[in-house]
Design an enzyme around this catalytic site. Structure first.
Site, short mmCIF file in Angstrom:
data_model
loop_
_atom_site.label_atom_id
_atom_site.label_comp_id
_atom_site.label_asym_id
_atom_site.label_seq_id
_atom_site.Cartn_x
_atom_site.Cartn_y
_atom_site.Cartn_z
N GLY A 1 0.82 -1.21 0.00
CA GLY A 1 0.00 0.00 0.00
C GLY A 1 0.84 1.25 0.00
O GLY A 1 2.08 1.20 0.16
N PRO A 2 0.20 2.41 -0.18
CA PRO A 2 0.93 3.68 -0.18
C PRO A 2 1.55 3.96 1.18
O PRO A 2 1.19 3.34 2.18
CB PRO A 2 -0.16 4.71 -0.53
CG PRO A 2 -1.30 3.91 -1.09
CD PRO A 2 -1.23 2.57 -0.44
N LYS B 1 0.61 0.17 7.74
CA LYS B 1 1.10 -1.21 7.58
C LYS B 1 1.89 -1.65 8.81
O LYS B 1 1.72 -2.77 9.31
CB LYS B 1 1.96 -1.29 6.31
CG LYS B 1 1.20 -0.99 5.04
CD LYS B 1 2.07 -1.17 3.81
CE LYS B 1 3.14 -0.11 3.69
NZ LYS B 1 2.57 1.24 3.47
N THR B 2 2.76 -0.79 9.31
CA THR B 2 3.53 -1.14 10.51
C THR B 2 2.62 -1.27 11.72
O THR B 2 2.81 -2.17 12.56
CB THR B 2 4.60 -0.06 10.76
OG1 THR B 2 5.41 0.09 9.60
CG2 THR B 2 5.47 -0.44 11.94
N HIS C 1 -7.90 36.37 -12.83
CA HIS C 1 -7.46 35.03 -13.25
C HIS C 1 -8.13 33.96 -12.39
O HIS C 1 -8.72 33.00 -12.93
CB HIS C 1 -5.93 34.94 -13.13
CG HIS C 1 -5.37 33.65 -13.60
ND1 HIS C 1 -4.80 33.47 -14.84
CD2 HIS C 1 -5.29 32.42 -12.99
CE1 HIS C 1 -4.39 32.22 -14.96
NE2 HIS C 1 -4.67 31.56 -13.85
N GLU C 2 -8.04 34.10 -11.08
CA GLU C 2 -8.65 33.10 -10.20
C GLU C 2 -10.18 33.16 -10.27
O GLU C 2 -10.85 32.12 -10.16
CB GLU C 2 -8.18 33.30 -8.76
CG GLU C 2 -6.68 33.27 -8.57
CD GLU C 2 -6.04 31.99 -9.09
OE1 GLU C 2 -6.74 30.95 -9.13
OE2 GLU C 2 -4.86 32.02 -9.46
N HIS D 1 -11.25 31.00 -13.21
CA HIS D 1 -11.26 29.57 -12.87
C HIS D 1 -12.52 29.22 -12.07
O HIS D 1 -13.19 28.21 -12.36
CB HIS D 1 -10.02 29.22 -12.03
CG HIS D 1 -8.76 29.13 -12.82
ND1 HIS D 1 -8.62 28.34 -13.94
CD2 HIS D 1 -7.55 29.73 -12.64
CE1 HIS D 1 -7.39 28.45 -14.42
NE2 HIS D 1 -6.72 29.30 -13.64
N ASP E 1 -1.47 26.06 -15.82
CA ASP E 1 -2.79 25.61 -16.29
C ASP E 1 -2.69 24.94 -17.64
O ASP E 1 -3.30 23.89 -17.88
CB ASP E 1 -3.75 26.80 -16.36
CG ASP E 1 -3.92 27.48 -15.01
OD1 ASP E 1 -3.80 26.78 -13.99
OD2 ASP E 1 -4.15 28.70 -14.98
#
Length: 717
Positions: A267-268, A273-274, A486-487, A490, A564
């Site tokens: 897994g990532p 996991k530990t 600009h933002e 978007h 972008d």
């Protein structure tokens, strides 16, 4: 006197006398001549000058000189027969030309013996110094070290006798090649000897120096339980049978069943996991051996294999037990013939230990890796690591459980809604969520709060996802205005495009490397992305560039849209080459990153054409939306300039307060999307800018009204 006995002995042995004469002449002639007064190197001593003349004149002069010396030697002998040693001494010492004549020197020594002045003569001291110098010069060739005691009586009073001879050693001249080869052999033997001793010392000191036996110690107090592990319910269910086996092995072996010897957790990073491995040991109550794959190898060859043997040997003594190897890909990578031999030795020893101990010894090997595809096939075959358990990133419910687990350790305010944070953190691992809670707690402590509030958690989430704010950055008014439009472009395209992700936050405060940012978050976890969603993402990417062109003109566009355009190009190319979303290219996957090796030139040109067509379509869609909603664009930009940061909820409230028939405009957008508008020219951009300027006053008034009406639109930190 001793010298008198020497002369008597020399007279009786003429052959020995000739050898002594040659020796004395060599030693005596290498020093300055004795003058009349007996001083060495005085003003009365002079050496015969060699004149460079013709060969005839030189030979004539030598014959004359030899005849004179013969006459002088004969005169000295005559004086000896007349018993006049004093005259012999005076004549020899006054004529330096006689010093190099062996016969004259012999008569001189006889005269000194007769008058008993040999021990007091300057000649003796000169001979001793000369013989010592000659001996030093000829020591390499077996020299004359035995004659350094000339002038000193021996045991029998003579230089040498039959019972006490003078020992001399003669050595042959050695060649340079032989000497060089002898030196090389000596150095080689010394190097081998030192290396062998060093290897022996290292071999005996490896166990003590590296502490192998001290490091392999189990952990007996594992307090982690399965209840402490959140968000990975499926992985916990698969590991429960291993816990039952460790608690009661006979329950499974009585029917002939065999549990896997090795369990591989894949897994990532940061998914737990530990923690799962420790939970197994804590639930079963057995010893737990923990190590990392990189701990096996050292600078010494063979240490890795030895550590593997010691690890499994210690585990057999403590069975039943669990061995956990984290990052096993460090030693379990696929073998290559070009790899070093010591790397193969460690992996081979691991393979032998996994498949070498008995089935019922009660040793469970649990390993974790982030790259299962890099492991050697012999390592993951059935009989070794034959069970693979995937530990993925948690879903929404898993993230909520993890947040609850971490928030239980801090003081939480009543307004905290962890489900909102869980929905706003898609793709976060357990470690990311733990970091989020920690950042929020530190923020609350810095502000002097009594508990962690929802605003602290939002601050931590934005800091992790968008980067830290750079409020101290000096930005001009023109740059802030351009960034706001600009933002705003978007955000508006994302709001008015079907399939786009909801807007989470828009800001013109520099974060990280960006001057501004629009953050979009999904309402739920996404396992796949549709074509409509990808096209919507392309439209949103083009929104910033289109807004700059409509407001400031094509000549005033900046490089702010480079990121972008890069994202849009990558997405469009993936749609064509990987996802089969182009009718012209077809349902074919192409490797576009191999410099065209897997495709023809025509196919590559076709792919470029399809990518360009997708980007142009997205550009036209974004331009249509921003042209229709130009009034909203100005209002949103002005609000960003005033507040710097707006949340998605605040943006929706701002747009709702504007007096505009939204349903009619959406119908116009659908109509215009069927007839795309081509890229604008400078004249059309100017006209659009003029139209935008005409509506600027009304938009500004509406924005001011909305800002006054909604006092909750404070800057979001």
């Amino acid at each position: 006197m001793a010298w008198r006995r020497i002369i008597t002995k020399v007279s009786s042995h003429e052959r020995e006398l000739s050898s002594l004469r040659s020796l004395l002449v060599r030693a005596y002639s290498s020093f300055p001549r004795v003058g009349v007064t007996g001083a060495v190197g005085g003003g009365g001593a002079s050496l015969p000058r060699t004149r460079f003349q013709s060969s005839y004149v030189g030979s004539f002069a030598r014959r004359v000189r030899d005849r004179e010396e013969v006459n002088e030697v004969a005169h000295l002998r005559e004086l000896i027969r007349r018993n006049d040693p004093e005259a012999v001494i005076r004549m020899f010492e006054s004529q330096p030309s006689l010093h190099a004549n062996a016969s004259a020197l012999s008569e001189y020594i006889k005269a000194l013996v007769k008058v008993d002045r040999l021990d007091q003569s300057e000649l003796v001291r000169t001979l001793q110094r000369g013989i010592a110098g000659v001996a030093r010069e000829e020591e390499t060739f077996g020299g004359l070290g035995a004659f350094r005691n000339v002038g000193k009586p021996t045991k029998d009073g003579v230089l040498g006798t039959a019972s006490a001879p003078i020992h001399t050693i003669s050595t042959e001249r050695t060649h340079f090649k032989e000497q060089l080869w002898s030196t090389i052999r000596t150095i080689g033997v010394g190097f081998l000897l030192i290396s062998g001793i060093g290897a022996l010392i290292e071999d005996r000191g490896i166990g003590k120096g590296l502490g192998l036996h001290e490091e392999v110690q189990p952990s007996m107090d594992s307090s982690t339980k399965f209840s402490d592990v959140k968000g990975v319910d499926e992985a916990k269910a698969e590991l429960e049978e291993i816990v039952h086996y460790l608690r009661d092995p006979k329950r499974f072996t009585r029917l002939g069943g065999k549990l896997p010897k090795g369990v591989l957790l894949v897994g990532p990073p940061g998914t737990g996991k530990t923690m799962l491995a420790r939970a197994i040991a804590g639930e079963a109550g057995v010893p737990f051996f923990s190590c990392s794959g990189s701990e096996f190898e050292e600078m010494f060859v063979g240490v890795g294999a030895r550590r593997v043997r010691d690890l499994f040997s210690a585990a057999k003594k403590c069975s039943p037990c669990i061995i956990f190897i984290d990052e096993i890909d460090a030693i379990g990578g696929s073998r290559n013939p070009k790899d070093q031999q010591y790397m193969k030795m460690t992996l081979n020893q691991m393979l032998v230990e996994l498949d070498g101990f008995k089935q019922n010894e009660g040793i469970i090997v649990v390993a974790a890796t982030n790259f299962p595809e890099s492991l050697d096939k012999a390592l993951v075959r059935p009989g070794r690591f034959d069970r693979h358990i995937v530990v993925p990133n948690p879903d929404v419910e898993g993230r909520r459980q993890i947040l609850e687990s971490h928030m239980s350790k801090v003081l939480k305010a009543e307004d905290v809604d962890l489900m909102i944070i869980a929905r706003g953190t898609p793709g976060f691992s357990g470690a990311d969520l733990a970091n989020l809670v920690n950042v929020a707690a530190l923020k609350a402590a810095m502000d002097g709060s009594k508990d962690v509030t929802m605003s602290d958690l939002e601050f931590a989430k934005d800091r992790i996802m968008m980067g830290s704010e750079r409020k101290s950055a000096v930005i001009s008014d023109e740059s802030r205005k351009l960034t706001a439009f600009h933002e705003g472009g978007h955000a508006l395209v994302a709001i008015h495009t079907e399939g786009a992700l909801p807007v989470h936050k828009a800001t013109i405060v520099p974060r990280g490397m960006a001057l501004g940012m629009v953050s979009q978050l999904p309402d739920k976890d996404e396992t796949s992305i549709s074509r409509k969603q990808m096209l919507a993402r392309l439209d949103v990417c083009m929104g910033g560039r289109v807004a700059e062109e409509l407001i400031f003109g094509e000549s005033e566009v900046t490089s702010g849209a480079s990121s972008d355009l890069e994202q849009a190009t990558k997405l469009a190319r993936a749609m064509v080459t990987k996802f089969g979303m182009s009718k012209e290219v077809g349902l074919v996957a192409h490797n576009y990153d191999d410099n065209g090796k897997s495709m023809s030139t025509e196919t590559r040109l076709l792919i470029e054409s399809e990518v360009k067509q997708l980007l142009e379509k997205a550009y036209n869609n974004a331009k249509t939306i921003l042209t229709v909603y130009n009034k909203e664009l100005h209002a949103l930009a002005n609000a960003l300039l005033q507040h710097e940061t707006l949340s998605g909820k605040q943006i929706k409230e701002l747009l709702t307060d504007l007096n505009s028939p939204l349903l009619q405009k959406r119908q116009e957008v659908v109509t215009k999307q069927s007839n795309p508008v081509p890229p604008s020219t400078p004249s059309s951009a100017s006209s659009a800018a003029a139209a935008a300027a005409a509506a600027a006053a009304a938009a500004a008034a509406a924005a001011a009204t909305a800002a006054t009406k909604g006092k909750d639109m404070a800057p979001v930190s």
